[in-house]
Design a protein around this motif. Sequence first.
Motif, short mmCIF file in Angstrom:
data_model
loop_
_atom_site.label_atom_id
_atom_site.label_comp_id
_atom_site.label_asym_id
_atom_site.label_seq_id
_atom_site.Cartn_x
_atom_site.Cartn_y
_atom_site.Cartn_z
N TYR A 1 -34.26 13.71 5.19
CA TYR A 1 -34.53 15.09 5.55
C TYR A 1 -33.38 15.83 6.23
O TYR A 1 -33.39 17.06 6.30
N SER A 2 -32.38 15.11 6.74
CA SER A 2 -31.36 15.79 7.54
C SER A 2 -30.48 16.70 6.72
O SER A 2 -30.15 16.41 5.57
N LYS A 3 -30.11 17.80 7.34
CA LYS A 3 -29.19 18.77 6.74
C LYS A 3 -28.25 19.27 7.84
O LYS A 3 -28.58 19.20 9.03
N GLY A 4 -27.11 19.77 7.46
CA GLY A 4 -26.17 20.32 8.43
C GLY A 4 -25.40 19.22 9.12
O GLY A 4 -24.27 18.91 8.78
N TYR A 5 -26.04 18.61 10.12
CA TYR A 5 -25.48 17.44 10.78
C TYR A 5 -26.62 16.65 11.40
O TYR A 5 -27.76 17.13 11.47
N THR A 6 -26.33 15.44 11.83
CA THR A 6 -27.29 14.61 12.55
C THR A 6 -26.85 14.52 14.00
O THR A 6 -25.68 14.24 14.28
N TYR A 7 -27.76 14.77 14.92
CA TYR A 7 -27.44 14.67 16.35
C TYR A 7 -27.63 13.22 16.77
O TYR A 7 -28.75 12.73 16.89
N LEU A 8 -26.53 12.53 16.98
CA LEU A 8 -26.55 11.13 17.37
C LEU A 8 -26.46 11.03 18.89
O LEU A 8 -25.49 11.48 19.49
N LEU A 9 -27.47 10.44 19.50
CA LEU A 9 -27.47 10.30 20.96
C LEU A 9 -26.53 9.18 21.38
O LEU A 9 -26.66 8.05 20.91
#
Length: 269
Positions: A169-177
């Motif tokens: 589902y991810s688009k644009g970027y993934t926010y990785l903690l």
Amino acid sequence: MDRYARMFASLNDKNQGAFVPFVMVGDPDIAQSEAIIGQLIESGADALELGIPYSDPIADGPTIQAASIRALSHKVTVADCLALIGRIRNKYPDVPIGLLLYSNLVMAQGIDTFYAKAQEAGVDSILVADVPVREVAPFQKAANATEISQILIAPPNATDETMQKIGEYSKGYTYLLGRAGVTGAETAANIPAADLITRLNKHNAAPALLGFGISTPQQVAQAIAAGAAGAISGSATVNIIAANLKDKDNMLSELGRFVASMKAATTKG
């Protein structure tokens, strides 16, 4: 190609990662906030992550909570924030702009209505901090309808099932903690995150930007070396604002130096 795809392609050509600062829209007031955001871009920010002031920011530490309080003390509204973003978009047509906010702010206007207003303002992505992947479907639907990228969070303890859904589902970027907990520059990110990034890549997730605890150029360089497409710095940026509330010119100068130093660290070795 959307703005994020164009940004990542351009940075890859230059052998660089992305530096993305976070600030709270309306902090310390609307006029200074607009000057701050312009300064971030002019100093080298590749994209923006912008918060919307909220009275109960459960994922944020004291630094960003204080930023919300400062903005709310000036009666800053969601409409004020979107209007400011629209002015920034008109001045900087190519810079990706992301929102990081809480679900109550979206639900208060209706999900579809909020996303439509965000699209009209020129927003490229929305990350709803308190909505996990398993509950993101209605937000994802609105994002798809408005061609906004719904940003998903990949936590350090993400299961394979979560990683698979992020990849789907991810688009644009993934926010990785970079670590568990709340936002804050006081607790360093647990870098390297190479294993998590490898797992995201296995599922063809959108490029990973490492956030939470990123406050120094060395940490940015480590994030890039671990395979991240870039780094997000929030509390460290907001701390500069908080430390210079009585000297707004110096605030902009300090922000400019900070962004330039963080951006310089994104060059890949």
